[in-house]
Write an enzyme that holds these catalytic residues in place. Structure first.
Site, PDB file in Angstrom:
ATOM      1  N   THR A 133      14.037   4.754   9.746  1.00 12.95           N
ATOM      2  CA  THR A 133      14.677   3.350  10.310  1.00 12.95           C
ATOM      3  C   THR A 133      14.205   2.039   9.872  1.00 12.95           C
ATOM      4  O   THR A 133      13.143   1.847   9.290  1.00 12.95           O
ATOM      5  CB  THR A 133      15.370   3.208  11.803  1.00 12.95           C
ATOM      6  OG1 THR A 133      15.266   5.382  12.421  1.00 12.95           O
ATOM      7  CG2 THR A 133      16.081   2.136  12.363  1.00 12.95           C
TER       8      THR A 133
ATOM      9  N   THR B 184       1.305  -1.529   0.305  1.00 14.64           N
ATOM     10  CA  THR B 184       0.083  -0.092   0.004  1.00 14.64           C
ATOM     11  C   THR B 184       0.879   1.439   0.106  1.00 14.64           C
ATOM     12  O   THR B 184       1.273   2.438  -0.992  1.00 14.64           O
ATOM     13  CB  THR B 184      -1.049  -0.146   1.136  1.00 14.64           C
ATOM     14  OG1 THR B 184      -1.794  -1.446   1.075  1.00 14.64           O
ATOM     15  CG2 THR B 184      -1.389   1.282   1.074  1.00 14.64           C
TER      16      THR B 184
ATOM     17  N   CYS C 247      -8.662  -7.425   1.819  1.00 11.41           N
ATOM     18  CA  CYS C 247      -9.399  -6.174   2.572  1.00 11.41           C
ATOM     19  C   CYS C 247     -10.794  -5.610   2.559  1.00 11.41           C
ATOM     20  O   CYS C 247     -11.129  -4.097   3.122  1.00 11.41           O
ATOM     21  CB  CYS C 247      -7.922  -5.098   1.730  1.00 11.41           C
ATOM     22  SG  CYS C 247      -6.873  -5.570   1.195  1.00 11.41           S
TER      23      CYS C 247
ATOM     24  N   SER D 161       4.819  -7.273  -2.489  1.00 10.70           N
ATOM     25  CA  SER D 161       4.746  -7.179  -0.660  1.00 10.70           C
ATOM     26  C   SER D 161       4.949  -8.363  -0.340  1.00 10.70           C
ATOM     27  O   SER D 161       4.772  -9.573  -1.007  1.00 10.70           O
ATOM     28  CB  SER D 161       3.407  -6.975  -0.201  1.00 10.70           C
ATOM     29  OG  SER D 161       2.437  -7.320   0.571  1.00 10.70           O
ATOM     30  N   GLY D 162       5.843  -7.915   0.985  1.00  7.01           N
ATOM     31  CA  GLY D 162       6.964  -9.727   1.178  1.00  7.01           C
ATOM     32  C   GLY D 162       5.654 -10.253   2.087  1.00  7.01           C
ATOM     33  O   GLY D 162       5.669 -11.804   1.181  1.00  7.01           O
ATOM     34  N   HIS D 163       4.327 -10.121   2.111  1.00  5.56           N
ATOM     35  CA  HIS D 163       3.664 -11.615   3.349  1.00  5.56           C
ATOM     36  C   HIS D 163       2.601 -11.866   1.699  1.00  5.56           C
ATOM     37  O   HIS D 163       2.105 -13.334   1.984  1.00  5.56           O
ATOM     38  CB  HIS D 163       3.163 -10.664   3.987  1.00  5.56           C
ATOM     39  CG  HIS D 163       1.573 -10.117   3.540  1.00  5.56           C
ATOM     40  ND1 HIS D 163       0.317 -10.446   3.635  1.00  5.56           N
ATOM     41  CD2 HIS D 163       1.330  -8.094   3.041  1.00  5.56           C
ATOM     42  CE1 HIS D 163      -0.419  -9.985   3.356  1.00  5.56           C
ATOM     43  NE2 HIS D 163      -0.012  -8.410   2.638  1.00  5.56           N
TER      44      HIS D 163
ATOM     45  N   GLN E 193       0.199  -9.388  -6.686  1.00  2.76           N
ATOM     46  CA  GLN E 193      -0.356 -10.980  -6.580  1.00  2.76           C
ATOM     47  C   GLN E 193       0.780 -11.771  -7.673  1.00  2.76           C
ATOM     48  O   GLN E 193       0.142 -12.580  -8.705  1.00  2.76           O
ATOM     49  CB  GLN E 193      -1.221 -11.076  -7.032  1.00  2.76           C
ATOM     50  CG  GLN E 193      -2.258 -10.225  -6.110  1.00  2.76           C
ATOM     51  CD  GLN E 193      -2.244 -10.775  -4.918  1.00  2.76           C
ATOM     52  OE1 GLN E 193      -2.607 -11.884  -4.788  1.00  2.76           O
ATOM     53  NE2 GLN E 193      -3.023 -10.429  -3.496  1.00  2.76           N
TER      54      GLN E 193
END
Ligand code: PLP
Length: 389
Positions: free
Chosen positions: A237, A73, A326, A199-201, A179
């Site tokens: 950071t 996002t 979502c 996106s990693g997940h 996707q």
């Protein structure tokens, strides 16, 4: 009860190897990667390695074209606002009508601010309306953002062709490839995109970390301003453990692309789809059968509601989705299926099954055993079925 997890487009399991790679960076090597001392600054090497791993997965020319973010996002919003701020005189932006809310919402915001916005439609198979796209793009277009693969149906869009047309008109090209990454080859150079979000997940990495590919030389305005991290392109950071996890997930995804894993997933997906079509009447598969990611099938069961199907499947430990995770929670049929013109009495009864390399034949057999009686029971009590009869 064993969980049969067929909701991998919502999120995936973080691979044990990814967890292992991240662990030392929480409580042992916890230093700030920007510190002068070796204890913290030494972590810079781990970040550099992760950057190379993500760049390799995308076939980016330079590792520094990868900017780490907190999620897709953030990557999507960064890309959209960077493009319009970098070209302040241009007042037209284009996307598709079937994007994730992470693109839809910033586009709708910009529309309310006075931008001309075109949401390009799709046909009944979910295919991008190229003729319409060509007819609306002009020299005033700042950005074309079109997703690589659809989250709900798995339909893959012709990104290289779209990017070529965008560039012919002087527009930037962004793609939300959340996707697609890890499921099909995603080559930023071959596709010719300027920006890409991931996106990693969604590919067995951790939640809370993503990346934005930014082709060298592309005009850019940061979304997060502050420190000098990520070469001033994304302040804050660095989250070393999650970045390391994303890098490891990218490395593992690259292996799965070449060792036949994704082809095996497609065989199971097809078995599920064919089994459903053979056993249950009034069923429709949504999406482009020829251009689809291997793990996804979206099936509409006429005259009943997807949410009821999900509740019954849940009793058997089977997890699926009735749309984008979502947006579920709303009882409106999905905007993707509406854009495809799926009739109301089918759009309401849509279920997305999304598989992963952990899906087994026994999982698919369980769904094929339990689903037909669920549909039969629901249709018996459905007011829509009685109307249709
Ligand atoms: N884009 C697409 C196509 C998605 O499917 C999702 C998540 O479902 C996102 C963006 C948002 O990803 P994240 O949860 O990392 O912000």
């Amino acid at each position: 009860m064993k969980v049969v997890y067929l909701d991998n487009n919502a999120t995936t399991q973080c691979s044990p190897a990814v967890v292992e790679a991240m662990l030392p960076y929480f409580a042992e090597q916890y230093g700030n990667a920007s510190s002068m001392h070796a204890f913290g600054g030494g972590n810079r090497k781990a970040i550099d390695e992760a950057r190379k791993q993500v760049a390799a997965l995308l076939n980016a020319q330079y590792a520094d074209e990868i900017i780490f973010t907190s999620c897709a996002t953030e990557s999507d919003d960064t890309a959209v606002f960077s493009a319009v701020r970098s070209f302040p005189k241009k007042k037209h932006i284009i996307t598709s009508a079937v994007e994730h809310p992470a693109i839809m919402a910033p586009y709708q915001y910009l529309e309310a601010q006075g931008y001309r916005v075109d949401f390009i439609g799709v046909d009944e198979l979910g295919r991008f309306d190229m003729a319409r796209f060509k007819s609306v793009i002009d020299e005033d277009t700042a950005l074309v953002s079109v997703m690589w693969a659809n989250s709900e149906t798995g339909t893959v869009f012709p990104i290289a062709e779209i990017a070529k047309i965008a560039h012919e008109h002087g527009a930037l090209m962004h793609t939300d490839a959340v996707q697609a990454v890890g499921k099909i080859p995603v080559d930023v150079q071959a596709a010719g995109v300027d920006m890409l979000s991931l996106s990693g997940h969604k590919f067995h990495g951790p939640k809370g970390v993503g990346a934005l590919y930014l082709k060298r030389g592309t005009r850019f305005m940061p979304f997060m301003m502050g420190g000098h991290q990520e070469k001033h392109r994304r302040a804050g950071t660095e989250n070393v453990p999650l970045i390391v996890g994303l890098g490891k997930a990218a490395e593992l995804a690259q292996t799965r692309l070449s060792d036949g894993t994704n082809a095996r997933i497609a065989v199971l997906r097809d078995k599920l789809e064919q089994g459903i079509l053979a056993a249950i009447p009034d069923v429709k598969v949504n999406g482009d059968p020829e251009h689809r990611v291997p793990n996804t099938t979206n099936v509409s069961f006429g005259y009943i509601e997807g949410e009821s199907i999900l509740m019954y499947l849940n009793d058997f430990g089977i997890c699926a989705s009735s749309g984008s995770a979502c947006t579920s929670g709303s009882l409106e049929p999905s905007h993707v299926l509406r854009a495809m013109g799926v009739p109301f009495q089918f759009a309401h009864g849509s279920i997305r099954f999304s598989l992963s390399d952990q899906t087994t034949e026994a999982d698919i057999d369980l769904v094929l055993k339990e689903l037909p009686p669920i549909i039969e029971r629901l249709r018996k009590i459905s007011p829509f079925s009685r109307l249709a009869a």
